[in-house]
Design an enzyme around this catalytic site. Sequence first.
Site: not given
Ligand code: TYM
Length: 334
Positions: A115, A197, A200
């Site tokens: 980022k 991957k 979004k």
């Molecule tokens: P975020 O919002 O980017 O994504 C949410 C969840 O989706 C999973 N994910 C994927 N899994 C498989 N293939 C993909 N292409 C893919 N893209 C996204 C992510 O691994 C995630 O599980 N930092 C985190 C949010 C967060 C969080 C937390 C997670 C904040 N606090 C505490 C767990 C525990 C995030 O940006 O997820």
Amino acid sequence: MATRKPRVFSGIQPTGGTHIGNYLGAIRNWVDQQDMYESIFCVVDLHAITVPYTADDLRERKLDMAKILFAAGIDPERSILFMQSDVREHSELAWILGTQAMFGELRRMTQFKEKSSGGQERVGVGLFTYPVLQAADIVLYDAEKVPVGEDQKQHLELTRNITIRFNQAFGETFVVPEPDIKELGARIMSLDDPFSKMSKSNPNEGSRIELRDTPDQISKKIRRAVTDSGSEVRYDENEKPAVANLMNIYSLFARCSLDEVEERFAGKGYGDFKRELGELVVEGIKPIQERIVELDDSPDEVMRLIEEGRERAHAIAGPKMEKVRDVTGLTFRA
Ligand code: TYM
């Protein structure tokens, strides 16, 4: 004697454009495991404000994410679902944990490096300390497990390190959490490039299938998805990474093995496979979309559930934070 179920915590950013990677890598596992664990899920709005945004847009995306999660099957009777900023303890604990996190370890985070690739001088500090807030989210609830996709693995390792360091400094205060990353679905790849991957933030909307896409959009995106040379539907991650990704998506939606996918399409080509995959994904997402429409009609009920989630989350986070204030010397002992 009744034993307590292990507790899980996970979060998702209300960034809009929630896609089948989020669903298959995280949300669906959360839903499937609700009976096994005491589950707590969080819409992480404080994380979402680390990139430019407008207040009205954020409000809308938060509500939308809550609806998506309820529609996908997060059951407020069995799980807690809440908005991160509704429970102030997350920000407070993030500050305290930040004193235990090392500059060097945060600088090594892949997500931060990606980022900030335009130059670190102009990157917000929130983006840099993002993983510390994530650590606070998790340990505030003493979660044993954190079901996430593969891309969160490094943040989870950091969470463990910060937690262990904190416990060593101030005595056993937090449970050291473990990531729960499934073998299948943890890394759904982009439809236009099997080496990155599904995300979004990819400017090409054709690269991802969003949970709000229409059946037409879904079929078209799958039809246009890149494939590999040859015509055989065979699972080979090295030789056929694009087909392997589509096969993974098929097997997850059909809840069948990759061998079964190969058998089903033996002697058929990519065209047949993609058509059936399109139908399968449309059918898989349909019930969620129908429930979203129902929830669109009951905004008061959704707000009530969010408020209830806040109360239940706060009932755990409040006393935990009292303990943290105590062990860190921030309060006077009576
Ligand atoms: P975020 O919002 O980017 O994504 C949410 C969840 O989706 C999973 N994910 C994927 N899994 C498989 N293939 C993909 N292409 C893919 N893209 C996204 C992510 O691994 C995630 O599980 N930092 C985190 C949010 C967060 C969080 C937390 C997670 C904040 N606090 C505490 C767990 C525990 C995030 O940006 O997820």
